[in-house]
Design a protein around this motif. Structure first.
Motif, PDB file in Angstrom:
ATOM      1  N   LEU A 266       0.874  -1.163   0.000  1.00 41.11           N
ATOM      2  CA  LEU A 266       0.000   0.000   0.000  1.00 41.11           C
ATOM      3  C   LEU A 266       0.914   1.216   0.000  1.00 41.11           C
ATOM      4  CD1 LEU A 266      -2.859   1.277   0.317  1.00 41.11           C
ATOM      5  CD2 LEU A 266      -2.476   1.225   2.797  1.00 41.11           C
ATOM      6  N   GLN A 267       0.936   1.930  -1.113  1.00 45.50           N
ATOM      7  CA  GLN A 267       1.866   3.059  -1.211  1.00 45.50           C
ATOM      8  C   GLN A 267       1.258   4.177  -2.038  1.00 45.50           C
ATOM      9  OE1 GLN A 267       5.478   1.857  -3.195  1.00 45.50           O
ATOM     10  NE2 GLN A 267       4.393   0.661  -4.727  1.00 45.50           N
ATOM     11  N   ASP A 268       1.825   5.348  -1.838  1.00 47.10           N
ATOM     12  CA  ASP A 268       1.418   6.539  -2.563  1.00 47.10           C
ATOM     13  C   ASP A 268       2.609   6.980  -3.391  1.00 47.10           C
ATOM     14  OD1 ASP A 268       0.551   8.921  -3.537  1.00 47.10           O
ATOM     15  OD2 ASP A 268       0.037   9.811  -1.608  1.00 47.10           O
ATOM     16  N   SER A 269       2.443   7.032  -4.711  1.00 52.59           N
ATOM     17  CA  SER A 269       3.548   7.376  -5.604  1.00 52.59           C
ATOM     18  C   SER A 269       4.083   8.778  -5.335  1.00 52.59           C
ATOM     19  CB  SER A 269       3.110   7.265  -7.067  1.00 52.59           C
ATOM     20  OG  SER A 269       2.002   8.111  -7.310  1.00 52.59           O
ATOM     21  N   GLU A 270       3.270   9.652  -4.746  1.00 51.06           N
ATOM     22  CA  GLU A 270       3.693  11.023  -4.467  1.00 51.06           C
ATOM     23  C   GLU A 270       4.300  11.180  -3.078  1.00 51.06           C
ATOM     24  OE1 GLU A 270       0.362  13.528  -5.079  1.00 51.06           O
ATOM     25  OE2 GLU A 270       0.191  13.122  -7.226  1.00 51.06           O
ATOM     26  N   SER A 271       4.243  10.129  -2.294  1.00 52.09           N
ATOM     27  CA  SER A 271       4.748  10.194  -0.928  1.00 52.09           C
ATOM     28  C   SER A 271       6.123   9.547  -0.843  1.00 52.09           C
ATOM     29  CB  SER A 271       3.793   9.489   0.040  1.00 52.09           C
ATOM     30  OG  SER A 271       4.341   9.426   1.339  1.00 52.09           O
ATOM     31  N   GLU A 272       6.979  10.098   0.023  1.00 54.04           N
ATOM     32  CA  GLU A 272       8.301   9.539   0.235  1.00 54.04           C
ATOM     33  C   GLU A 272       8.305   8.522   1.378  1.00 54.04           C
ATOM     34  OE1 GLU A 272      11.051  12.685   0.831  1.00 54.04           O
ATOM     35  OE2 GLU A 272      10.846  13.483  -1.209  1.00 54.04           O
ATOM     36  N   GLU A 273       7.141   8.315   1.990  1.00 58.06           N
ATOM     37  CA  GLU A 273       7.056   7.360   3.078  1.00 58.06           C
ATOM     38  C   GLU A 273       7.180   5.933   2.546  1.00 58.06           C
ATOM     39  OE1 GLU A 273       4.361   8.302   6.597  1.00 58.06           O
ATOM     40  OE2 GLU A 273       3.309   9.268   4.959  1.00 58.06           O
ATOM     41  N   GLN A 274       7.660   5.061   3.419  1.00 53.58           N
ATOM     42  CA  GLN A 274       7.752   3.656   3.049  1.00 53.58           C
ATOM     43  C   GLN A 274       6.349   3.107   2.782  1.00 53.58           C
ATOM     44  OE1 GLN A 274       9.823   1.882   6.385  1.00 53.58           O
ATOM     45  NE2 GLN A 274      11.672   1.640   5.161  1.00 53.58           N
ATOM     46  N   PRO A 275       6.253   2.196   1.819  1.00 55.32           N
ATOM     47  CA  PRO A 275       4.948   1.554   1.615  1.00 55.32           C
ATOM     48  C   PRO A 275       4.609   0.671   2.814  1.00 55.32           C
ATOM     49  CG  PRO A 275       6.621   0.498   0.267  1.00 55.32           C
ATOM     50  CD  PRO A 275       7.259   1.710   0.868  1.00 55.32           C
ATOM     51  N   LEU A 276       3.376   0.354   2.940  1.00 54.01           N
ATOM     52  CA  LEU A 276       2.919  -0.524   4.016  1.00 54.01           C
ATOM     53  C   LEU A 276       2.633  -1.905   3.435  1.00 54.01           C
ATOM     54  CD1 LEU A 276       0.478   2.003   5.718  1.00 54.01           C
ATOM     55  CD2 LEU A 276       2.671   1.233   6.641  1.00 54.01           C
ATOM     56  N   TYR A 277       2.985  -2.944   4.194  1.00 52.11           N
ATOM     57  CA  TYR A 277       2.704  -4.311   3.761  1.00 52.11           C
ATOM     58  C   TYR A 277       1.289  -4.686   4.189  1.00 52.11           C
ATOM     59  CZ  TYR A 277       7.772  -4.507   3.219  1.00 52.11           C
ATOM     60  OH  TYR A 277       9.062  -4.251   2.850  1.00 52.11           O
ATOM     61  N   VAL A 278       0.539  -5.163   3.222  1.00 47.27           N
ATOM     62  CA  VAL A 278      -0.852  -5.523   3.497  1.00 47.27           C
ATOM     63  C   VAL A 278      -1.098  -6.972   3.086  1.00 47.27           C
ATOM     64  CG1 VAL A 278      -3.274  -5.030   3.001  1.00 47.27           C
ATOM     65  CG2 VAL A 278      -1.609  -3.154   3.138  1.00 47.27           C
ATOM     66  N   PRO A 279      -1.476  -7.832   4.032  1.00 47.51           N
ATOM     67  CA  PRO A 279      -1.813  -9.214   3.666  1.00 47.51           C
ATOM     68  C   PRO A 279      -3.233  -9.260   3.100  1.00 47.51           C
ATOM     69  CG  PRO A 279      -2.011  -8.919   6.030  1.00 47.51           C
ATOM     70  CD  PRO A 279      -1.526  -7.613   5.491  1.00 47.51           C
ATOM     71  N   TRP A 280      -3.377  -9.943   1.971  1.00 44.71           N
ATOM     72  CA  TRP A 280      -4.718 -10.075   1.422  1.00 44.71           C
ATOM     73  C   TRP A 280      -5.562 -10.906   2.371  1.00 44.71           C
ATOM     74  CZ3 TRP A 280      -8.031  -7.647  -0.950  1.00 44.71           C
ATOM     75  CH2 TRP A 280      -9.120  -8.231  -1.596  1.00 44.71           C
ATOM     76  N   GLU A 281      -6.821 -10.510   2.547  1.00 39.58           N
ATOM     77  CA  GLU A 281      -7.663 -11.101   3.597  1.00 39.58           C
ATOM     78  C   GLU A 281      -7.986 -12.571   3.370  1.00 39.58           C
ATOM     79  OE1 GLU A 281     -11.788  -9.279   1.727  1.00 39.58           O
ATOM     80  OE2 GLU A 281     -10.659  -8.148   3.219  1.00 39.58           O
ATOM     81  N   LYS A 282      -7.915 -13.050   2.134  1.00 42.93           N
ATOM     82  CA  LYS A 282      -8.249 -14.450   1.864  1.00 42.93           C
ATOM     83  C   LYS A 282      -6.987 -15.294   1.728  1.00 42.93           C
ATOM     84  CE  LYS A 282     -12.580 -13.306  -0.476  1.00 42.93           C
ATOM     85  NZ  LYS A 282     -13.355 -13.368  -1.743  1.00 42.93           N
ATOM     86  N   PRO A 283      -6.995 -16.529   2.221  1.00 45.51           N
ATOM     87  CA  PRO A 283      -5.807 -17.383   2.140  1.00 45.51           C
ATOM     88  C   PRO A 283      -5.633 -17.978   0.738  1.00 45.51           C
ATOM     89  CG  PRO A 283      -7.594 -18.570   3.215  1.00 45.51           C
ATOM     90  CD  PRO A 283      -8.090 -17.171   2.990  1.00 45.51           C
ATOM     91  N   TYR A 284      -4.404 -18.387   0.451  1.00 44.37           N
ATOM     92  CA  TYR A 284      -4.075 -19.026  -0.827  1.00 44.37           C
ATOM     93  C   TYR A 284      -3.788 -20.507  -0.586  1.00 44.37           C
ATOM     94  CZ  TYR A 284      -3.719 -14.395  -2.921  1.00 44.37           C
ATOM     95  OH  TYR A 284      -4.005 -13.127  -3.385  1.00 44.37           O
ATOM     96  N   ASP A 285      -4.012 -21.301  -1.608  1.00 48.04           N
ATOM     97  CA  ASP A 285      -3.847 -22.750  -1.470  1.00 48.04           C
ATOM     98  C   ASP A 285      -2.388 -23.169  -1.360  1.00 48.04           C
ATOM     99  OD1 ASP A 285      -6.584 -23.148  -1.574  1.00 48.04           O
ATOM    100  OD2 ASP A 285      -6.617 -23.389  -3.754  1.00 48.04           O
ATOM    101  N   SER A 286      -1.489 -22.412  -1.966  1.00 48.35           N
ATOM    102  CA  SER A 286      -0.063 -22.750  -1.905  1.00 48.35           C
ATOM    103  C   SER A 286       0.754 -21.464  -1.977  1.00 48.35           C
ATOM    104  CB  SER A 286       0.329 -23.684  -3.059  1.00 48.35           C
ATOM    105  OG  SER A 286       0.263 -22.985  -4.296  1.00 48.35           O
ATOM    106  N   ILE A 287       1.980 -21.567  -1.551  1.00 51.28           N
ATOM    107  CA  ILE A 287       2.839 -20.380  -1.575  1.00 51.28           C
ATOM    108  C   ILE A 287       3.222 -20.015  -3.006  1.00 51.28           C
ATOM    109  CG2 ILE A 287       5.061 -21.592  -1.337  1.00 51.28           C
ATOM    110  CD1 ILE A 287       5.765 -19.281   0.717  1.00 51.28           C
ATOM    111  N   GLU A 288       3.282 -21.006  -3.900  1.00 50.73           N
ATOM    112  CA  GLU A 288       3.557 -20.706  -5.304  1.00 50.73           C
ATOM    113  C   GLU A 288       2.462 -19.829  -5.898  1.00 50.73           C
ATOM    114  OE1 GLU A 288       5.630 -24.617  -4.407  1.00 50.73           O
ATOM    115  OE2 GLU A 288       3.703 -23.705  -3.947  1.00 50.73           O
ATOM    116  N   ILE A 289       1.210 -20.149  -5.566  1.00 52.18           N
ATOM    117  CA  ILE A 289       0.077 -19.351  -6.053  1.00 52.18           C
ATOM    118  C   ILE A 289       0.123 -17.950  -5.426  1.00 52.18           C
ATOM    119  CG2 ILE A 289      -2.445 -19.167  -6.087  1.00 52.18           C
ATOM    120  CD1 ILE A 289      -2.573 -22.213  -6.143  1.00 52.18           C
ATOM    121  N   ALA A 290       0.515 -17.906  -4.166  1.00 54.90           N
ATOM    122  CA  ALA A 290       0.619 -16.601  -3.469  1.00 54.90           C
ATOM    123  C   ALA A 290       1.674 -15.718  -4.143  1.00 54.90           C
ATOM    124  CB  ALA A 290       0.960 -16.828  -2.001  1.00 54.90           C
ATOM    125  N   PHE A 291       2.832 -16.313  -4.469  1.00 52.08           N
ATOM    126  CA  PHE A 291       3.890 -15.549  -5.137  1.00 52.08           C
ATOM    127  C   PHE A 291       3.440 -15.065  -6.517  1.00 52.08           C
ATOM    128  CE2 PHE A 291       7.521 -17.768  -2.608  1.00 52.08           C
ATOM    129  CZ  PHE A 291       7.343 -16.859  -1.579  1.00 52.08           C
TER     130      PHE A 291
END
Length: 392
Positions: A266-291
């Motif tokens: 989660l980031q703002d292209s006009e902001s110099e602040e670090q982006p925030l990491y946001v986990p998607w609310e739904k789970p994935y079946d495998s880490i390969e699919i998540a990547f």
């Protein structure tokens, strides 16, 4: 013509015919004159060797002076040459030193650049004697839940629940991309812990902060339960079970571990602040699919891809015994020592943590380190995402 024969009589006759010569000087005068002339001749004879010697000395002096001057000149030239060599050596040394200083400066700048690559997550070595608290806060558009984590001292040995409630207000306004409306504010709720269950009393009408989904609200609650270590959360209104929360009515939500989620930015292209990491609310079946999912933006929720096009994951292997994930990059991947790569690494580490891996080993990275991450070795996953700095 007949040659004449000279005899004594002939010579006498000729002399008698010549005019007479008379010298009126006295014999004494004539004698002194002759004596002076002899002295002059003798004096001249004596002076000539002296003059010759003097001339010789002068010639020798001139020659020697010329020799000495030549020698001095040679010495001077040799000294100049030596000085020139010394100067050249000094200049060369100075140039080499300057070159080395430039290299040192470049190394320092590179080191400064590398050290400026600041991770946004919290790692075990950051914790020390403090405790980690993670709060779920909606973004400013109330579309996703952002886990924001802090490190706090606990000198009074409060319970996790009391420590959590005590520090809620400190999270208000920590980032402009987060909602100013704090849905877990003590002004709205009062919290009580009984038998490892959290009882929430709605103190005033709950403000509707959007038509949130069940997954959205569930993430909000589950994150609180996970941080506190509680089993469930019960909602009450005026002492009765049940509460109207926006467009939903909630009674009891039981804890289910948050897992198998993929992290986006989660980031703002006009902001110099670090982006925030946001986990998607739904789970994935495998880490390969998540990547795979993390390579694309999620425009509907204002999230951007956390794995850029420059990083291509060729394959993923797992060491279940060591709880280690091995991420092998393709030859086309271009990992750089920059912030974008660091965000990708952290997003991969956070996602690996969701799938219960303790470490990640990166292969074929082509760079040895990015910021604090030494990629030639296994990298430990973070303790929590999105570190916020607060006043103690």
């Amino acid at each position: 013509m007949q040659k004449q024969k000279w005899n004594e009589e002939k010579i006498k006759q000729i002399l008698k015919q010549m005019p007479s010569i008379k010298d009126d000087r006295s014999p004494e005068i004539i004698y002194r004159t002759i004596q002076m002339e002899e002295k002059t001749v003798r004096k001249a004879k004596r002076i000539m060797p002296i003059l010759a010697t003097a001339c010789t000395i002068m010639i020798l002096f001139i020659i020697s002076q010329s020799f000495f001057d030549s020698k001095e000149s040679l010495k001077s030239e040799r000294k100049v040459a030596e000085n020139s060599s010394i100067m050249k050596a000094e200049i060369s040394d100075e140039a080499e030193q300057s070159k080395m200083e430039n290299f040192d400066l470049a190394d320092q700048q590179a080191e400064m650049l590398t050290s400026s690559l600041t991770p946004a997550a919290i790692y075990q070595e950051d914790v020390g004697d403090r405790e980690v608290l993670t709060y779920p806060i909606p973004d400013e558009n109330v579309q996703v839940i952002v886990p924001v984590s802090i490190l706090v001292e606990n000198p009074n040995h409060l319970t996790r629940f009391d420590l959590y409630v005590q520090n809620v207000k400190k999270l208000m306004g920590v980032n402009k991309r987060l909602s100013e409306y704090f849905p877990i504010s003590p002004e709205l709720f009062s919290y009580h812990l009984t038998d490892n269950n959290i009882q929430v009393e709605v103190k005033q009408e709950f403000m509707n902060f959007g038509s949130y989904s069940e997954a959205f609200f569930n993430t909000l609650i589950q994150q609180q339960l996970q941080t506190i270590g509680a089993k469930k959360m019960e909602f009450y209104t005026d002492g009765k079970l049940g509460a109207e929360l926006g467009n939903r009515k909630e009674t009891i939500i039981e804890y289910r571990p948050l897992e198998n989620r993929a992290y986006f930015l989660l980031q703002d292209s006009e902001s110099e602040e670090q982006p925030l990491y946001v986990p998607w609310e739904k789970p994935y079946d495998s880490i390969e699919i998540a990547f795979d999912a993390m390579e694309d933006d999620m425009e509907t929720h204002g999230l951007t891809a956390s794995i850029p096009d420059s990083i291509d994951i060729d394959k993923v292997s797992k060491d279940e015994k060591k709880r280690q994930l091995i991420v092998h990059l393709s030859n086309e991947s271009k990992m750089e020592e920059d912030q974008k790569t660091l965000y990708a690494i952290e997003a991969i580490l956070l996602t690996a943590k969701e799938f219960k891996y303790s470490t990640v080993k990166f292969e074929n990275t082509k760079v040895k380190e990015v910021g604090r991450f030494l990629l030639t070795k296994e990298v430990a996953v973070p303790v929590a995402a999105n570190r916020a700095y607060i006043e103690e």
